[in-house]
Design an enzyme around this catalytic site. Sequence first.
Site, PDB file in Angstrom:
ATOM      1  CB  ALA A   1      -0.916   0.003   1.220  1.00 46.60           C
ATOM      2  CB  SER A   2       3.602   2.577   1.794  1.00 41.83           C
ATOM      3  OG  SER A   2       4.292   1.376   2.066  1.00 41.83           O
TER       4      SER A   2
ATOM      5  CG  LEU B   1       0.939  -0.507  -9.071  1.00 43.31           C
ATOM      6  CD1 LEU B   1       0.847   0.051 -10.487  1.00 43.31           C
ATOM      7  CD2 LEU B   1       1.003  -2.029  -9.122  1.00 43.31           C
TER       8      LEU B   1
ATOM      9  NE  ARG C   1       8.677  -5.131   3.515  1.00 39.80           N
ATOM     10  CZ  ARG C   1       9.516  -5.453   2.555  1.00 39.80           C
ATOM     11  NH1 ARG C   1      10.084  -6.643   2.539  1.00 39.80           N
ATOM     12  NH2 ARG C   1       9.811  -4.610   1.606  1.00 39.80           N
TER      13      ARG C   1
ATOM     14  CG  HIS D   1       1.927  -2.729 -21.955  1.00 42.43           C
ATOM     15  ND1 HIS D   1       1.164  -3.368 -21.009  1.00 42.43           N
ATOM     16  CD2 HIS D   1       2.763  -1.922 -21.258  1.00 42.43           C
ATOM     17  CE1 HIS D   1       1.532  -2.960 -19.802  1.00 42.43           C
ATOM     18  NE2 HIS D   1       2.502  -2.088 -19.921  1.00 42.43           N
TER      19      HIS D   1
ATOM     20  CE  LYS E   1       9.514   3.246 -34.162  1.00 41.12           C
ATOM     21  NZ  LYS E   1       9.576   3.800 -35.501  1.00 41.12           N
TER      22      LYS E   1
ATOM     23  CG  MET F   1      -8.982   5.610 -44.061  1.00 44.72           C
ATOM     24  SD  MET F   1      -8.229   3.995 -43.788  1.00 44.72           S
ATOM     25  CE  MET F   1      -9.678   3.018 -43.455  1.00 44.72           C
ATOM     26  CE  LYS F   2      -1.101   9.187 -42.159  1.00 48.06           C
ATOM     27  NZ  LYS F   2       0.349   9.176 -42.217  1.00 48.06           N
TER      28      LYS F   2
ATOM     29  CG  LEU G   1     -13.758   9.336 -34.242  1.00 42.84           C
ATOM     30  CD1 LEU G   1     -14.925  10.305 -34.116  1.00 42.84           C
ATOM     31  CD2 LEU G   1     -14.286   7.906 -34.193  1.00 42.84           C
TER      32      LEU G   1
HETATM   33  C1  BG6 Z   1       4.277   0.206 -17.637  1.00 44.48           C
HETATM   34  C2  BG6 Z   1       5.754   0.153 -17.841  1.00 44.48           C
HETATM   35  O1  BG6 Z   1       3.733  -1.079 -17.711  1.00 44.48           O
HETATM   36  O2  BG6 Z   1       3.687   1.031 -18.618  1.00 44.48           O
HETATM   37  C3  BG6 Z   1       6.364   1.544 -17.827  1.00 44.48           C
HETATM   38  O3  BG6 Z   1       6.343  -0.627 -16.803  1.00 44.48           O
HETATM   39  C4  BG6 Z   1       5.641   2.452 -18.783  1.00 44.48           C
HETATM   40  O4  BG6 Z   1       7.729   1.497 -18.145  1.00 44.48           O
HETATM   41  C5  BG6 Z   1       4.127   2.372 -18.599  1.00 44.48           C
HETATM   42  O5  BG6 Z   1       6.091   3.773 -18.561  1.00 44.48           O
HETATM   43  C6  BG6 Z   1       3.414   3.119 -19.706  1.00 44.48           C
HETATM   44  O6  BG6 Z   1       2.038   3.146 -19.444  1.00 44.48           O
HETATM   45  P1  BG6 Z   1       1.134   4.272 -20.117  1.00 44.48           P
HETATM   46  O7  BG6 Z   1      -0.253   3.887 -19.747  1.00 44.48           O
HETATM   47  O8  BG6 Z   1       1.585   5.574 -19.547  1.00 44.48           O
HETATM   48  O9  BG6 Z   1       1.399   4.204 -21.581  1.00 44.48           O
END
Ligand code: BG6
Length: 480
Positions: free
Chosen positions: A13-14, A17, A47, A246, A329, A375-376, A395
Amino acid sequence: PETGCLSIIVLGASGDLAKKKTFPALYNLYRQGFLQSNEVHIFGYARTELSDDELRDRIRGYLPQGKEVKDDVLDFLQLIKYVSGSYDAPEGFQALDKAISEHEVSTNSAEESSRRLFYLALPPSVYPQVCKMIKSNCTNKTELGGWTRIVVEKPFGRDLASAEELSSQIGELFEEPQIFRIDHYLGKELVQNLLVLRFANRLFFPLWNRDNIANVQIVFREDFGTEGRGGYFDQYGIIRDIIQNHLLQVLCLVAMEKPVSLTPEHIRDEKVKVLQSVVPIKDEEVVLGQYEGYKDDPTVPNCSNTPTFATVILRIHNERWEGVPFILKAGKALSSRKADIRVQFKDVPGDIFKCQKQGRNEFVIRLQPLEAMYMKLTVKQPGLEMSTVQSELDLSYRERYHKTVIPEAYERLILDTIKGDQQHFVRRDELKAAWEIFTPLLHRIDEGEFKSLPYKPGSRGPAEADQLLERAGYVQTHGY
Ligand code: BG6
């Protein structure tokens, strides 16, 4: 919607994230009425010894500050209680269980059930022991139904073997429907929109394949470096931090076949098939980079070769995508902060306008910032002459939906965990398939077989990445 007592327990909690993402998301849900104060309690666990108020003070700085929300913020903070304890001994978890049970007794009426949501805002190395502690000390014991759920964050392991080990350890304690693996990109508005776009619009059906699409790019850029996270980042690198999770999740939604229905299992079945169809990555289709100055961070070793930038081409071996490069990328410390998907179409056969130099049709979905899709197209240059110009059907969400507040990814995903909807969460076999794609490459990078090329902070990354794009058949278009 289910009613009854809901306990949300934020472990760690502290930490960063929890403060930056989890509690603000909970606050927004509270503010919108999704968390009723007569049913919900939030418990912070960590902790450090702190009083309830000390934790509340730490969180407060990350919540909205305006006068108009002051009362809401204070009411929300009152829902939070703090319990301290270690992550590997039962005493702390027993105290936590006692605090949760007291809340449940004070809230529950006989016919209601209790719900316990454990959010692990912790490093994955402690997941197994924390899950064990939760299982033996804190699971919901009510006989009236209810549930216990676990929310975990990436990185889920470092490679296939460690991820599988982690999955089995957690899997021995909790069933798959109880485990919510968050990939916060799946909570972004335009990522959630991909299924609708693709499968609710007739327009795309005949076009979305190797006959018409030349290449697909999925790009993540940040205009800042690892800033204070160098120590963490150096152990993982950009492929484990962004691409393997991601960007690969986005790729699945772009490339998958139409699911039988929108049920989470049907959607995830199709995503797994895409991942399993990706062929081994070729060395010549990888470019790695590291920005100059990355190693100035005292927590990063001087000899680090960890990539802060990577371009990797994935190839999907199936009827729809054979021959179409999917270019992933991602980079830190680049010229801008942006994430988008660019679907580039093939040239028009038998072009009578000789306009191809102006570019190809490209469908761009901008995930952030300023959500948009455009859309180009090639159109006639307005005026007397019969010449062509590249333009856009555009859009922009800010303009079109200016009255709608687009929710934060974490907000939606936490709401899904409360509802028990796993559609936007990563299933165990999906995770395994994702690691199968990248593990051979990652091992070779770890063994020093690929060099990360230096690039200037604030640049586009190494020039070699642009050359790779060109080789993959990407044609730079004008316009945006
Ligand atoms: C996190 C990564 O999962 O996503 C970070 O650990 C990154 O390094 C972040 O900065 C980016 O998230 P967002 O939502 O800002 O694109």
